[in-house]
Design a protein around this motif. Sequence first.
Motif, short mmCIF file in Angstrom:
data_model
loop_
_atom_site.label_atom_id
_atom_site.label_comp_id
_atom_site.label_asym_id
_atom_site.label_seq_id
_atom_site.Cartn_x
_atom_site.Cartn_y
_atom_site.Cartn_z
N SER A 115 30.92 2.64 52.12
CA SER A 115 30.99 3.28 50.80
C SER A 115 30.77 4.78 50.90
CB SER A 115 29.93 2.68 49.87
OG SER A 115 29.83 3.41 48.66
N GLN A 119 30.06 8.25 44.06
CA GLN A 119 30.92 7.51 43.14
C GLN A 119 30.18 7.17 41.85
OE1 GLN A 119 32.75 4.14 45.03
NE2 GLN A 119 34.03 5.46 46.27
N TYR A 158 43.35 11.36 43.28
CA TYR A 158 42.89 10.11 43.89
C TYR A 158 43.93 9.56 44.86
CZ TYR A 158 39.24 9.71 40.25
OH TYR A 158 38.15 9.89 39.43
N TRP A 198 43.86 2.48 42.04
CA TRP A 198 43.14 3.60 42.64
C TRP A 198 42.38 3.11 43.86
CZ3 TRP A 198 40.72 5.77 37.51
CH2 TRP A 198 41.62 6.67 36.93
N THR A 200 39.24 3.30 45.82
CA THR A 200 37.87 3.74 45.59
C THR A 200 37.21 4.31 46.84
OG1 THR A 200 36.91 1.59 46.13
CG2 THR A 200 37.60 1.95 43.83
N TRP A 273 34.99 2.85 37.40
CA TRP A 273 34.81 3.67 38.61
C TRP A 273 35.41 5.06 38.41
CZ3 TRP A 273 38.60 6.03 41.51
CH2 TRP A 273 38.22 6.56 42.76
N ASP A 275 35.66 8.82 41.04
CA ASP A 275 35.26 9.63 42.18
C ASP A 275 34.64 10.91 41.62
OD1 ASP A 275 35.03 11.21 44.41
OD2 ASP A 275 37.17 11.43 44.76
#
Length: 363
Positions: A115, A119, A158, A198, A200, A273, A275
């Motif tokens: 991860s 985020q 993204y 998208w 992530t 979510w 970014d």
Amino acid sequence: MEKRNKDYCVILAGGKGRRLWPSSRDSYPKQFIDFFGIGRSQLQITYDRFANILPKENIIVTTNKEYADMVRLQLPGLAEENLIAEPISRNTAPSVAWAVATIAKRNPDAVVVVSPSDQFVLNDDAFGKNVQEGLDVVGERKAILAMGVQPSRPEPGYGYIQMGEPSGVEDIYKVMSFTEKPERDFANMFMQSGEFLWNTGLFLANVSYLRQCFYKVYPEVANAINCMEGGVTLDNALKFCQQSYGSFPNLSIDYAVLENCPEVYVMKCDFGWADLGTWHSIYECLSRSSNDNVVIDSTVMMENCKDNVIKVPKGKLAVLNGLEGFIVAEKDNVLLICKKGDTSGQIRKYVNEAQLKYGEEFV
């Protein structure tokens, strides 16, 4: 939520965050900032989120050596052996390879979620459910599973994942293609088609399959490890990472693994979510005033202002009149005022120019 000893997490916290300059600086990048004034940095929030899903002792954090003390300060409960400090910046793939070798040494049957540290997740319960479901899936097969979300706007900043054939598991599809930061017209086409999610930046796999993928992506590194006394062993892989990290090619994890391994799938998730890597994405995901202004933990007086994002230091007052569609951001010795738009490339240019003309103290 049940926590299983074979579940691991790798949090990537080594970036400089220059797309959020000047608030994010090389000496104190975005993942360590309490950006929204809530008492926790983005790194701490990410750590807390995964600590609710899997054992704390199974959370690995990778960062650059110059930020290692910041990680220790912000995550005092992180075991020293769970902190991987890169001696030199080599993008995300080498640090993940190092972390995977570390995890495999502890538990060869482990499954891992990788991860980013920056985020925004709206629904932590849905996120935890998706992560555990994904770990179950990759625990039973040799595959890499990316986590994708339905686009809510044609966002050119993204990455996008094109869904292919269904896998036979609900909401999981074979990946047809990856597209990184498309032009806005293409992003709009992607969103309208319904075939794209998208990216992530979150992905899951079992560590044995990930190690196989890394050996294919880094054949020269694999050969070097093989030539060490004893050949390809976990001890040799860890020793090589620690002593010869600079030998790794400078590759992102997206390119190195997701785009080069044969069995890659995507899970269609719905946990809310964003970014938090750019001013534009922060503007899009935060609540706005009646005039579509986003004020981030700042004291501001505005008149006839619309569609702006504003971030100024504590103890300062920003007075704005007649401003529309701008970023206003100040930190220490830099004030940035520029049109809001898709500015991440433009801001990188400003950072580079400021560094060249005026020195390191401005970046």
